[in-house]
Design a protein around this motif. Structure first.
Motif, mmCIF file in Angstrom:
data_model
loop_
_atom_site.group_PDB
_atom_site.id
_atom_site.type_symbol
_atom_site.label_atom_id
_atom_site.label_comp_id
_atom_site.label_asym_id
_atom_site.label_seq_id
_atom_site.Cartn_x
_atom_site.Cartn_y
_atom_site.Cartn_z
ATOM 1 N N ALA A 264 58.973 52.021 33.338
ATOM 2 C CA ALA A 264 58.667 51.995 34.930
ATOM 3 C C ALA A 264 58.349 50.452 35.305
ATOM 4 O O ALA A 264 58.863 50.175 36.413
ATOM 5 N N LYS A 265 57.879 49.935 34.366
ATOM 6 C CA LYS A 265 57.456 48.472 35.012
ATOM 7 C C LYS A 265 58.733 47.645 34.949
ATOM 8 O O LYS A 265 58.593 46.990 36.129
ATOM 9 N N THR A 266 59.846 47.865 34.027
ATOM 10 C CA THR A 266 60.869 47.172 34.394
ATOM 11 C C THR A 266 61.659 47.640 35.692
ATOM 12 O O THR A 266 62.431 46.785 36.587
ATOM 13 N N TYR A 300 56.029 33.513 46.838
ATOM 14 C CA TYR A 300 54.649 33.849 46.478
ATOM 15 C C TYR A 300 54.504 35.236 46.288
ATOM 16 O O TYR A 300 53.776 35.755 45.226
ATOM 17 N N SER A 301 54.845 36.057 47.227
ATOM 18 C CA SER A 301 54.676 37.315 47.259
ATOM 19 C C SER A 301 55.359 38.056 45.970
ATOM 20 O O SER A 301 54.953 38.978 45.418
ATOM 21 N N ILE A 306 55.374 40.856 40.617
ATOM 22 C CA ILE A 306 55.889 40.746 39.136
ATOM 23 C C ILE A 306 54.861 40.418 38.090
ATOM 24 O O ILE A 306 54.631 41.335 37.181
ATOM 25 N N LEU A 307 53.853 39.586 38.477
ATOM 26 C CA LEU A 307 52.759 39.372 37.601
ATOM 27 C C LEU A 307 51.855 40.623 37.273
ATOM 28 O O LEU A 307 51.395 40.913 36.422
ATOM 29 N N ALA A 308 51.819 41.173 38.836
ATOM 30 C CA ALA A 308 50.737 42.347 38.675
ATOM 31 C C ALA A 308 51.250 43.481 37.845
ATOM 32 O O ALA A 308 50.759 44.315 37.350
ATOM 33 N N ALA A 314 48.586 51.060 33.241
ATOM 34 C CA ALA A 314 48.731 52.559 33.636
ATOM 35 C C ALA A 314 47.420 52.936 34.346
ATOM 36 O O ALA A 314 46.547 53.047 33.431
ATOM 37 N N PRO A 315 47.316 53.583 35.376
ATOM 38 C CA PRO A 315 48.183 54.003 36.515
ATOM 39 C C PRO A 315 48.258 52.895 37.460
ATOM 40 O O PRO A 315 48.684 52.990 38.761
ATOM 41 N N HIS A 316 47.427 51.758 37.551
ATOM 42 C CA HIS A 316 47.193 50.624 38.303
ATOM 43 C C HIS A 316 48.417 50.000 38.835
ATOM 44 O O HIS A 316 48.484 49.738 40.247
ATOM 45 N N PHE A 317 49.467 49.995 38.168
ATOM 46 C CA PHE A 317 50.751 49.224 38.323
ATOM 47 C C PHE A 317 51.518 50.059 39.380
ATOM 48 O O PHE A 317 52.345 49.505 40.288
#
Length: 671
Positions: A264-266, A300-301, A306-308, A314-317
Motif C-alpha cells: 500500500a505504501k509503494t 517540497y510537497s 513521500i517521507l510521511a 498504519a493506519p496513519h499513512f
C-alpha cells in the motif's frame, strides 16, 4: 366482557404476527420483484448494501449463529461509521462478521455475487459452504495477512434462499470492512464488467509501461537535454505500477508473505510520483509562464508526502490520500490558469500540445472526482482517456525530438562547415605565423643594425663633430687679433651649426633609447616631482607653476615621468611670448589610469599643426628669439606616453595658449 376479551386477544394476535413477519423480513429479504424487470436487472444488478447483521470483534461460523445477537443491522460502509453499545464509534483496527440472507426466484438467469475490494483480509461462506479466503484473517495485526481482490461467486441455480457470511479483519487502513456494495447480478454481465475492467487495466499498464520505459531509455541514451521526456517517462512508469498494484498486486502472488502495508505504501508513493512528474512535465513545457514558487511548492510537497508515507505507521499513512487530492486539485487549478495564459500569449509551445495538456488535465480531474465518488465504470473509461492522452503526448514528444534532431543535424552541418573554414583559416594562420617569425627575425636584425647605428652615431659621428668644433675654437683663439668681422662671424656661425647638429644627434640617440630595457617603477609624489622639474628648467625665475592643492601618489617610472614634464614645461617656457610664462598642471586618477593636463599662456598653435608637432624633427616657425630646437622633444614625449598605454592630444588656438592632455596607465602594484 367476553367481546372485550375477544377484541383484546385479536389485537395481540395481529401484533405478534406483524412482529414475526417484520423479523423474518429483516433476516430474509426477498428480491423476486427485481427479476420482473429483466432489462434493469441484467444491466445494473442489485446492490446488497442494506440490512446486514454486523457482529463486532468476533468471528462466527455459519453453524454458530444460534443465540448470537448482532451489534446492529447496518448499511455497508466503513465500520468506523458504526457505533457500539455505548454509542462510541468503532476503531479502524479490528475484526467482525457480516451476515445477510436473501431470496431470489427459481426462474432466473445465471446469477452471481460480485465481491468488491474489501478492506482487509476476509472469508466468505454461502449457505454454510466455505467459498474463499482472501489473505489470512486474524484477531491481531501479527496474525492477519491483508489482501484486496475483487471476486465473482456464481450462485447455485437450484437454490432460491441464500445466506452470506463474511468475516473481515483490518489492521492497516483508516477505512475498514466492506465499504462498497456487494452486487447481485447476471453472471454474464458481471464477467463482462470485470473483463472490461481487466482489459482497461492491462491496456493501460501495457501502454504506460511501454511508453515510459521507451522514453526513459531514449532519454538516458540519446536525449538527456529535454527533461520533459524524463518526467513524462517517470509519470508513465509510476502510473503503470499504481494501476497494476491497485487491483492485482502481483507481488502478493509472487511473495506470499509480503506485507500489504508495504504494498500500500509503494502504491501511495507511486501516486505521489505521478502527481509530481505530471506537474514537472507541465513546468518544463511552459517554463516561461510558470512562477518559480510553483516549482518549489511541487518539490517540497512531494518530498513531504513521500517521507510521511514511509515513516508513518498504519493506519496513519492512509490519511495522506485526502491531502494528496487537495494538493493535486490546487495543481490542476494553477495548470488550467497557466494553459489559458499561454494560449492567450501565443506561446512557443504548439497549440496541439496545449490542447492535449488541457485534455490531460480534464482527464486527471475526472479521475479524482470519480475516485472520490467510487464510480467504477466511469473510472474504466477514464483509463481509456489516459491511454489516448498519453499516446498523443508521446507522439508530440517524439515530434519535438524530431524537430530538435533536425536542428541538431543542421547545427552539425554548420559545425562541419565551420570546421572546414577553421581548417583553412588555420592553414592561413600557420602561413601568417611563419611570415611573422620571419618578420620577427628581420626585426631583430633591424634592431641589431639600429644598435650598431646608434653606436656609429654616438662615436663615429660625434667624435669628428667635437674635433671640428675644437678646431674652430682653436682657429678663433689663434687668429683673434687678425680676423676681420666677417670671418669671425662665419666661425661663430660654424660653431652654432656644429652645436645644433650635435644636439640633433643627442636627441636622436635619446629617442631610440626610449622604452629599452626593464622599467623600474616606484611610488612618488606628483606635486613634489613636478616642482623639482620646474625649478630645474626655469633659469631666469620669470615663470609661474600652478599645481593642484590635493596631491596625488603616482606609481610609474620616475625618470620617464620627469622626462615628459621636463619637455612639456620646457616648451611652455621656451616658446612663451609673454613677460611671464604661467603653467597650470592638473591631474587625477580614474578607472586605473592617471589623467594629466598642462596648460600655458603662450602663443598657441594653429589647429592644422596639432598632429605635426609630435612628428620627429618637426619644427614650427616661431617668433621666439634664441630658441635652439631639434624637433625631437615632443616625439619623445608621445613615445613615452604610448609605451605606458596612454593617449596624448592637443587643444589650442592661435594666440590663446596651449593645453596638452594625456593619460598614463597605472602600474599593477598597490600601495
Amino acid at each position: 366482557m367476553t367481546l372485550l376479551k375477544f377484541i383484546t386477544r385479536f389485537i395481540l394476535f395481529v401484533a405478534i404476527v406483524q412482529c414475526v413477519y417484520s423479523v423474518d423480513k429483516q433476516k430474509n429479504e426477498n428480491y423476486s420483484t427485481y427479476f420482473n424487470n429483466d432489462k434493469l436487472f441484467q444491466k445494473k444488478g442489485i446492490k446488497l448494501d442494506q440490512n446486514w447483521e454486523f457482529y463486532w470483534n468476533t468471528f462466527i461460523n455459519p453453524k454458530d449463529f444460534t443465540n448470537q445477537k448482532p451489534l446492529n443491522l447496518v448499511e455497508l460502509a466503513s465500520w468506523t461509521n458504526y457505533v457500539d453499545k455505548d454509542n462510541q464509534k468503532l476503531p479502524a483496527f479490528g475484526y467482525a462478521t457480516y451476515k445477510k440472507s436473501f431470496t431470489i426466484p427459481k426462474e432466473r438467469p445465471n446469477t452471481s455475487l460480485y465481491i468488491p475490494r474489501i478492506i482487509g483480509a476476509y472469508k466468505i461462506w454461502i449457505n454454510g459452504k466455505f467459498i474463499l479466503e482472501s489473505g489470512n484473517i486474524g484477531t491481531t495485526k501479527e496474525t492477519t495477512l491483508h489482501r484486496r481482490f475483487t471476486k465473482i461467486i456464481p450462485l447455485n441455480s437450484n437454490d432460491t434462499n441464500f445466506e452470506v457470511v463474511i468475516q473481515v479483519a483490518n489492521f492497516y487502513n483508516k477505512n475498514a470492512g466492506i465499504t462498497e456494495p456487494i452486487l447481485l447480478g447476471v453472471t454474464e454481465y458481471l464477467f463482462q464488467k470485470k473483463s472490461l475492467q481487466i482489459m482497461a487495466d492491462m491496456t493501460a499498464v501495457g501502454s504506460f509501461s511501454f511508453v515510459g520505459l521507451l522514453l526513459l531509455i531514449f532519454y538516458v541514451l540519446y536525449w538527456n537535454k529535454d527533461k520533459a521526456v524524463l518526467y513524462f517517462s517517470l509519470m508513465c512508469i509510476a502510473l503503470s505500477y499504481h494501476t497494476l498494484n491497485d487491483r492485482y498486486a502481483p507481488f502478493s502472488h509472487l511473495f506470499k508473505e509480503i506485507s500489504w502495508v508495504f504494498l500500500a505504501k509503494t502504491e501511495y508513493i507511486a501516486s505521489y510520483i505521478v502527481g509530481y512528474s505530471a506537474s514537472m512535465f507541465f513546468v518544463i513545457v511552459l517554463e516561461e509562464y510558470v512562477h518559480y514558487w510553483f516549482k518549489k511548492f511541487i518539490q517540497y510537497s512531494t518530498v513531504i508526502l513521500i517521507l510521511a508515507a514511509i515513516i508513518l505507521p498504519a493506519p496513519h499513512f492512509t490519511y495522506l490520500i485526502p491531502v494528496f487530492l487537495v494538493f493535486m486539485m490546487l495543481n490542476i487549478a494553477y495548470i488550467i490558469f497557466t494553459i489559458i495564459k499561454a494560449i492567450l500569449a501565443k506561446s512557443k509551445a504548439t497549440k496541439l500540445l496545449l490542447i492535449v495538456m488541457a485534455i490531460a488535465t480534464a482527464v486527471f480531474l475526472a479521475n479524482i472526482i470519480f475516485f472520490i465518488k467510487q464510480h467504477e465504470i466511469a473510472l474504466i473509461y477514464v483509463k481509456f482517456g489516459y491511454i489516448f492522452v498519453f499516446l498523443l503526448i508521446s507522439m508530440l514528444l517524439l515530434r519535438r525530438f524530431s524537430t530538435s534532431f533536425k536542428e541538431l543535424e543542421n547545427a552539425n552541418l554548420l559545425a562541419l562547415t565551420q570546421k572546414k573554414e577553421i581548417s583553412m583559416k588555420s592553414k592561413q594562420l600557420t602561413a601568417v605565423n611563419l611570415q611573422l617569425e620571419e618578420n620577427l627575425k628581420l626585426l631583430e636584425n633591424n634592431n641589431e643594425e639600429l644598435e650598431d647605428f646608434n653606436h656609429i652615431v654616438s662615436h663615429d659621428l660625434k667624435t669628428p663633430l667635437v674635433s671640428v668644433y675644437s678646431l674652430a675654437s682653436f682657429i678663433e683663439e689663434d687668429l683673434k687679433d687678425t680676423l676681420d668681422d666677417n670671418t669671425s662671424k662665419h666661425i661663430i656661425m660654424m660653431k652654432e651649426v656644429i652645436s645644433k647638429m650635435e644636439s640633433s644627434i643627442n636627441g636622436l640617440l635619446e629617442y631610440s633609447k626610449v622604452a629599452k630595457g626593464k622599467k623600474h617603477k616606484e611610488w612618488f609624489s606628483c606635486n613634489v616631482t613636478l616642482q623639482k622639474v620646474f625649478d630645474l628648467i626655469q633659469h631666469q625665475k620669470k615663470s609661474t607653476l600652478i599645481l593642484p592643492k590635493k596631491d596625488l601618489k603616482v606609481y610609474a617610472n620616475k625618470l620617464e615621468f620627469e622626462h615628459v614634464f621636463q619637455n612639456l614645461m620646457g616648451n611652455s617656457i621656451k616658446y612663451n611670448d609673454k613677460d611671464e610664462a604661467i603653467i597650470t598642471i592638473k591631474f587625477r586618477l580614474k578607472e586605473g589610469e592617471y589623467l594629466f593636463s598642462i596648460s600655458d599662456n603662450g602663443p598657441g598653435i594653429d589647429k592644422q599643426y596639432h598632429q605635426k608637432i609630435f612628428k620627429i624633427f618637426s619644427q614650427l616657425e616661431t617668433n621666439a628669439k634664441d630658441v635652439n630646437s631639434t624637433g625631437i622633444g615632443l616625439a619623445i614625449v608621445k613615445k613615452i606616453v604610448a609605451n605606458n598605454d596612454g593617449i596624448i592630444s592637443v587643444s589650442s588656438k592661435k594666440g590663446k595658449g596651449l593645453t596638452i592632455r594625456f593619460s598614463w596607465q597605472k602600474g599593477d602594484e598597490t600601495m
